[in-house]
Design a protein around this motif. Structure first.
Motif, mmCIF file in Angstrom:
data_model
loop_
_atom_site.group_PDB
_atom_site.id
_atom_site.type_symbol
_atom_site.label_atom_id
_atom_site.label_comp_id
_atom_site.label_asym_id
_atom_site.label_seq_id
_atom_site.Cartn_x
_atom_site.Cartn_y
_atom_site.Cartn_z
ATOM 1 N N ALA A 257 28.526 25.271 -33.824
ATOM 2 C CA ALA A 257 27.949 26.812 -33.793
ATOM 3 C C ALA A 257 28.425 27.722 -34.852
ATOM 4 N N LEU A 258 30.014 27.688 -35.049
ATOM 5 C CA LEU A 258 30.647 28.567 -35.938
ATOM 6 C C LEU A 258 29.936 28.182 -37.543
ATOM 7 N N GLY A 259 30.074 26.719 -37.604
ATOM 8 C CA GLY A 259 29.638 26.440 -39.073
ATOM 9 C C GLY A 259 28.296 26.597 -39.363
ATOM 10 N N THR A 260 27.261 26.355 -38.506
ATOM 11 C CA THR A 260 25.793 26.718 -38.609
ATOM 12 C C THR A 260 25.796 28.278 -38.951
ATOM 13 N N LEU A 261 26.294 28.990 -38.161
ATOM 14 C CA LEU A 261 25.991 30.729 -38.181
ATOM 15 C C LEU A 261 26.668 30.944 -39.569
ATOM 16 N N PHE A 262 28.038 30.859 -39.936
ATOM 17 C CA PHE A 262 28.516 31.185 -41.150
ATOM 18 C C PHE A 262 28.177 30.524 -42.362
ATOM 19 N N GLY A 263 27.632 29.158 -42.314
ATOM 20 C CA GLY A 263 27.085 28.538 -43.436
ATOM 21 C C GLY A 263 25.658 28.940 -44.127
#
Length: 334
Positions: free
Chosen positions: A138-144
């Protein structure tokens, strides 16, 4: 005299003549979706399918642990001192007390059913691994996707944050954090606090790996024609990010999440082995390996069973993840 010329004989049309229609044997070509192509590629990979079946079995074992233990074992925290040698506190019988009633034998010193504790330990390992992977994805997809689409200073800031987190000593941080945690936190008590901390910290330090993959894919996809078309039709940034780009990132995200889960399992086992995992007497595979250090010279089976379980679990996830990556990558070759 020359022979008269004859017109070539025309074949009779069976439909016009009212006769039966004869099948020519030509098969109709049907289009296949990307999902069907990926599934057909995955079905051909027997090794990946075997790993997937093992993963499904492990998930079923974790979900139905109480039922399985009631049928084939004993309560995981129940002591059976009568099965131990009174002089050495080692299990009586061969192979650590393996028998029809105790499939994996019993623990030295305490006499608890090893099979039951491995089954319940699967719940802890898979719960932490899946939830931590979910947080990281979730975090990696959002920030990436934000870094890859906007670029500029936004990309620079997020990339530097990822570099800092990737260089941070994760295990040491968790051990230090667990040592100062209270027994009660946010309504959670005992092992619940440890599980929540493990999920949060492992997921937080794992999102930069996903973020780098998503950022790189977004940098490539943002220049595609369909993105330019959506932008020219008045599509906003939110629409382009989550309706145009995100659906095309599902495949690499899914593959990396599958390969991240076995790493999380090993991390949880290592932390439990070091005493920073769930609190005793909650069963965990890493905690069982730690307890086996005291008696492995006299009862090696107590270390073999949890060790082999961790090995099979990690191997199954890796094999399935590799096969899934090959199936979703149309350019991949065996």
């Amino acid at each position: 005299m020359t022979a008269p010329l004859h017109e070539p004989t025309k074949e009779a049309d069976p439909i016009a003549a009212g006769g039966p229609v004869v099948d020519s044997g030509v098969k109709k070509v049907e289009g296949r979706s990307l999902k069907q192509i990926a599934w057909n590629r995955l079905k051909q990979d027997k090794v990946a399918l075997t790993g997937g079946i093992v993963v499904l079995v492990l998930i079923v074992v974790a979900v139905f642990a109480p039922l399985i233990v009631n049928l084939f074992g004993h309560p995981p925290n129940e002591f059976h001192q009568d099965l131990l040698d009174p002089l050495t506190n080692l299990p009586t019988g061969s192979l650590g007390g393996v028998s029809g009633d105790y499939l994996f034998g019993v623990e030295p010193n305490k006499g608890r059913d090893i099979f039951s504790r491995i089954v319940y330990g699967a719940r802890i390992s898979l719960l932490v691994a899946f939830l931590a992977a979910l947080v990281a994805v979730a975090l990696g997809t959002l920030f990436g996707i934000i870094a890859g689409y906007f670029g500029g200073w936004v990309d620079a800031v997020i990339s530097r944050v990822m570099d800092v987190l990737l260089s941070f000593p994760q295990l040491l941080f968790i051990i230090s954090l667990v040592s100062v945690l209270p027994d009660d936190l946010l309504g959670l008590t005992g092992s619940g606090v440890r599980i929540a901390v493990l999920v949060a910290v492992i997921g937080f330090f794992g999102w930069p790996y996903v973020g780098r993959i998503v950022r790189g894919q977004t940098l490539s996809l943002r220049e595609r024609e369909y993105v330019e078309a959506a932008r020219s039709l008045g599509g906003g940034r939110t629409h382009i990010l989550f309706r145009e780009l995100l659906p095309n990132l599902v495949a690499p995200i899914t593959v990396y999440a599958t390969l991240m889960i076995p790493t999380n399992i090993l991390t949880e086992a290592a932390l439990s082995f070091l005493g920073a995992g769930v609190r005793p007497p909650t069963a965990s595979w890493g905690g069982m390996l730690r307890d086996a250090l005291e008696t492995y010279e006299h009862d090696p089976m107590f270390m073999v069973f949890p060790g082999v379980t961790i090995f099979i679990t990690v191997l199954a996830f890796n094999l399935f993840g590799d096969g899934l990556r090959d199936a979703l990558d149309p350019k991949g070759t065996r």
